[in-house]
Scaffold this active site. Structure first.
Site, short mmCIF file in Angstrom:
data_model
loop_
_atom_site.label_atom_id
_atom_site.label_comp_id
_atom_site.label_asym_id
_atom_site.label_seq_id
_atom_site.Cartn_x
_atom_site.Cartn_y
_atom_site.Cartn_z
N GLY B 55 0.77 -1.12 0.23
CA GLY B 55 0.67 0.09 0.22
C GLY B 55 0.42 1.13 -0.16
O GLY B 55 2.24 1.07 -0.46
N SER B 297 -18.86 9.71 0.38
CA SER B 297 -17.91 11.03 1.10
C SER B 297 -19.14 11.05 2.17
O SER B 297 -19.98 11.54 2.23
CB SER B 297 -18.04 11.58 0.27
OG SER B 297 -17.21 12.80 0.57
N ARG B 344 -17.31 12.87 13.50
CA ARG B 344 -17.81 11.02 13.09
C ARG B 344 -18.35 10.47 13.63
O ARG B 344 -19.30 9.61 13.50
CB ARG B 344 -16.97 10.21 11.97
CG ARG B 344 -16.50 10.91 10.94
CD ARG B 344 -14.95 10.16 10.71
NE ARG B 344 -14.98 11.09 9.29
CZ ARG B 344 -13.60 10.43 8.76
NH1 ARG B 344 -12.49 9.23 9.00
NH2 ARG B 344 -13.13 10.74 6.76
N LEU B 459 -3.30 8.98 4.28
CA LEU B 459 -2.48 8.74 3.44
C LEU B 459 -1.23 9.65 3.56
O LEU B 459 -0.16 9.32 3.37
CB LEU B 459 -3.47 9.57 1.68
CG LEU B 459 -4.54 9.20 1.50
CD1 LEU B 459 -5.37 9.43 -0.22
CD2 LEU B 459 -4.68 7.95 1.58
#
Lengths: 244, 659
Positions: B55, B297, B344, B459
């Site tokens: 990854g 999203s 969230r 990321l």
């Protein structure tokens, strides 16, 4: 719904293969195609039969691991990946034939699984920009016109699934190759190696036993990411220029 | 024999030293890079490194270490390195470039990340992450990653949850794909150069430890079934997170904990296993056959309104027939200031509460309907269809493809799903685990996100670790090499191979009644019910008992057909599920011992009057690093807890509030 599946079973590359018929029942139209195969496999294991081997990973249409010729179409009747194909695209009583990708360059591994490492080797031949970690300049020193950046991005959305090869009567990999040539060739960063890249990648493409391109367009029609056929024109233009 | 706490675990020595250099926080990484020993280019050719996983962290590390001249062996279970699940990341990648001159800085990114992690991450590591973030963007652009640009040809940014600056770089909704292809291409360039050798369709099943240090791995060639040994001077795990312990998650089908868990069993401490992130906006489960969950999203919450029926009897009705006064826009009701844009964890928990009250919508799966409406009717009356489609068209199409319903006509249904695991192998400042020579990067380590990860930070962390951090820390270890070669018939190698083959044999010979998937689903159900969004003392104790008996049944009653000498997907899954069955217990023990709430870990016993997560900084401002003590294919010995105190020298601890 009730379906009749005809699935290619082959124990290994050297074993004989055949289509085997499996009836399945109780399939919901909200299932994905691969979930339908999961259901079949659970039943097969219950009966003491080895499950059907097939590739999948992300199951959200982006990793490119899933494949399958479904009734002769790469990724089935919709323009999407097999993992995003749902059973509502089929009807009760349908007979569905499921086969692996068929191409000289993608040798069969087992059942519905093929070896697509040829794509990796095509990339190894030049599908990159040579910049070592740490050697980069400040990002905004490189300006890219928006329309070029957008075209590069559109070409770069290729997921490397191989549907283009499977759909092509010649099993050509030109759409895959053209997408990479276009992605890197549209960007200023990609210019230094532009000529050598196209020559090296095309040579590797041919060495892998992918077929030639006759502009039939089956590849672009089957591409789940909508890579346009004009990337092959770009590939040809770049190649002609490089050879001049 | 140390004293057992709760009859579940014991307390070991605290972790005193994270190996970070002293001095001001903004000088530490510079100091470390200078003080870490160098390996001269001629000597690098004599050194080898194994990297497991391709990854963003694994591929970027392989490329960079290959460029430096080391011999790298790279392993992945997929058929190509380009398939690794980083590819599915949608939103973007953060970097403190401050291109918008909106007050961003390394320090602000550092601050936001620590705060977002609910003050349970290590300051030194997070500062370094923020510091190298800008280099990542430079590197990716140079590689040809096609980030979004404005009409002036410069890089575009957007803002993302939990912050007030626009620092997120993106490539439409496919940022992860574009970054991974960039790292993959850089790695393939090194394959062509001969510095990196890639082993696809290979699964690491054991780590080889010789003289107390990591010297290699045992891997299975998933095509031929051959058990291979690979030795090297150092081993790097970049094998991702363990969200699939819940069976259903946004992870790929093959994501697993096996590489990390095998290392844990051999002595690597496991940090904060209970910290998992649950994403509020995913497509709900449609039936028992469901194999994975798909993220929608979070940006949808900007224009969609979340509601459930006020009355249970309305839950089966067509939502368009439910009048306004019978709808409960519960987030707007409970959190009038933030409304549908609460963080969230809060959005997720409230959705669960509504469904637990019996007011969920959509198909009934098991005892409940698990879904809430995300309604765009208001937005559609405010904006044109064209404007809405410009913003959300691709998401609406994706939703329609999966559910068969058009969200422009019928309200979308969403439900939370497991998305990311903040916990992972414990690492020091150098990203080295507690086994010398064994490193962990990316989601497989625990290091940077504390108890909650902010959007667009995963990321960033993966590429920071792989491109910039690991190559500068591992050299300090490798400078002590090259180490004595390890012979294939060395007892440590033989023992590792024997443990792998005996385990495979065991899985194939049980020949019981139940499929691997049925065990995995049951484990996932236990984890989701008792170690998911809301955790309680009683629930966690129950879960531990359930997992133990399920594990016992697994080794007595699992059915794995076929042989070890061919491609055998049931066997692959069985090995992974066996490890999840051990990890699940540790997650529950960790969640039980941490009686505070923090970030993604919500203990019902520890909440404010308003129902918000209530931290206990006095007792729990530490990393819980767990030591494995024994047990195989049956009961596990009680693990030992080592605490690493979190010392906040720069950032003041505060309670979050979103009312």
């Amino acid at each position: 719904m009730k379906l009749t599946l005809k699935i290619w079973r082959q124990a290994g590359p050297d074993a004989a293969g055949q289509l085997v018929t499996y009836p399945v029942e109780g399939i919901s139209e909200d299932m994905s195609f691969l979930e339908m195969l999961d259901v079949l496999n659970e039943e097969l294991i219950g009966k003491g039969e080895e499950p059907v081997a097939f590739d999948s990973d992300c199951r959200e249409g982006i990793c490119g691991m899933c494949s399958l010729m479904i009734n002769g179409q790469a990724h089935g009747p919709e323009v999407t990946t097999t993992c995003q194909l749902h059973m509502r695209s089929f009807s009760d009583g349908d007979v569905i034939t499921i086969e692996p990708w068929r191409a000289e360059a993608f040798p069969l591994v087992r059942d519905l699984i093929v070896d697509r490492s040829a794509f990796d080797r095509v990339i190894q031949a030049g599908g990159y920009i040579s910049v070592n970690t740490g050697a980069a300049v400040e990002a905004n020193n490189i300006q890219v016109q928006k329309h070029k950046a957008d075209r590069a991005f559109d070409a770069a959305t290729c997921i490397g699934c191989g549907a283009c090869v499977a759909a092509c009567p010649n099993a050509s990999g030109m759409l895959f190759l053209g997408a990479k040539i276009t992605h890197l060739g549209e960007l200023p960063q990609g210019q230094a190696e532009r000529d050598s890249r196209v020559v090296k990648m095309l040579n590797q493409h041919d060495a892998e036993d992918f077929g030639g391109c006759q502009n039939l367009g089956e590849c672009a029609a089957a591409c789940p990411k909508g890579i346009p056929l004009d990337v092959i024109n770009q590939l040809n233009r770049d190649f002609m220029k490089a050879k001049r | 024999m140390p004293e057992l706490i709760d009859n579940l675990y014991s307390l070991g020595e605290p972790i005193q030293d994270t190996k970070a250099p002293g001095g001001p926080i903004d000088q530490k990484w510079t100091t470390a890079k200078f003080e870490n020993k160098l390996v001269n280019p001629a000597n690098r050719r004599k050194l080898s490194i194994i990297i497991v996983g391709t990854g963003l962290a694994g591929a970027s590390a392989a490329a960079t270490l290959g460029e430096a001249g080391y011999h790298v062996k790279s392993f992945c279970y997929q058929d190509s390195p380009r398939r690794a699940h980083s590819i599915a990341a949608q939103g973007g990648i953060n970097a403190a470039k401050n291109y918008n001159d909106d007050g961003d800085s390394t320090y602000r990114l550092f601050y936001d990340t620590v705060k977002g992690g609910d003050y349970r991450s290590r300051e030194d590591n997070v500062y370094r992450l923020a510091e190298v973030s800008t280099n990542i963007i430079d590197q990716c652009v140079a590689q040809g990653v096609p980030f979004a640009r404005d009409y002036g040809g410069l890089l575009d940014n957007r803002s993302f949850g939990g912050v007030q600056v626009a620092r997120t770089f993106y490539a439409a909704g496919q940022t992860g794909q574009q970054l991974l292809i960039g790292a993959y291409q850089a790695m393939e360039r090194q394959v062509a150069a001969g510095t990196v050798t890639q082993f696809t369709r290979h699964e690491m099943l054991e780590v080889i430890i010789v003289g107390g240090v990591a010297r290699g791995i045992v891997a299975r060639d998933m095509v031929t079934g051959e058990i291979e040994t690979h030795t090297a001077d150092a081993v790097v795990l970049a094998s991702g997170g363990y969200g699939n312990v819940f069976y259903l998650s946004t992870n790929a089908m093959g994501c697993n904990v096996t590489a990390s868990w095998r290392a844990h069993r051999k002595g690597a401490l496991f940090g904060n296993p209970c910290y998992t992130q649950i994403h509020p906006t995913c497509i709900p489960v449609a039936g028992d056959y469901q194999s994975k969950l798909t993220l929608m999203s979070e940006s949808l919450r900007n224009d969609g309104r979340i509601w459930v029926p006020k009355k249970r009897e309305d839950c089966e009705k067509d939502p368009r027939d439910i009048p306004e006064e019978d709808r409960d826009y519960y987030l707007e009701r409970i959190y009038p200031a933030f409304g549908n844009l609460v963080p969230r964890d809060i959005a997720s928990r409230q959705a669960k509460n509504m469904c637990d009250e019996g007011r969920g919508v959509g198909p009934q799966v098991g005892d409940f309907r698990r879904g809430v409406y995300l309604d765009f009717a208001d937005a559609l009356s405010r904006m044109s269809r064209h404007e809405i489609d410009a913003k959300y068209g691709n998401l609406f199409d994706m939703y329609e493809r999966i559910t068969g319903e058009d969200p422009r006509v019928v309200p979308m249904r969403i439900y939370p799903a497991v998305h990311y695991t903040m916990g992972g192998l414990w690492v020091d400042y150098d990203l080295q685990t507690t086994i010398p020579g064994l490193y962990a990067v990316g989601e497989s380590n625990f290091s940077d996100h504390g108890a909650n990860r902010l959007g667009a930070s995963s990321l960033m962390q993966c590429l920071a670790d792989g491109y910039f951090v690991l190559p500068n820390t591992i050299r300090n270890y490798l400078a002590g090499g090259p180490f004595e070669p390890v012979a294939d018939d060395a007892p440590e190698v033989q023992e590792a191979v024997a443990s792998v083959t005996s385990r495979i044999d065991a899985l194939l010979t049980v020949n019981g009644e139940r499929t691997v998937d049925s065990f995995h689903k049951e484990l996932g159900h236990i984890m989701w019910e008792y170690c998911g969004m809301e955790r309680t003392d009683a629930g966690l104790r129950k879960a531990i008992d359930l997992i133990r008996s399920l594990r016992e049944e697994f080794w007595r009653n699992v059915r794995v057909l076929g042989s070890a000498e061919t491609l055998n997907q049931s066997l692959e899954k069985a090995g992974r599920v066996a490890d999840f069955l051990e990890l699940g217990e540790l997650m529950c023990i960790d969640a039980l011992h941490r009686t505070e709430s923090c970030g993604g870990h919500f203990r019902a016993e520890s909440q404010t009057e308003d129902g918000e997560a209530l931290r206990d900084d006095e007792k729990f401002a530490y990393v819980a690093a767990w030591e494995f003590t024994g047990g195989d294919r049956g009961p596990l010995e009680p693990p030992v807890l080592h605490k690493e105190d979190l010392v906040y020298k720069f950032i003041e601890l505060k309670q979050r509030s979103y009312k």
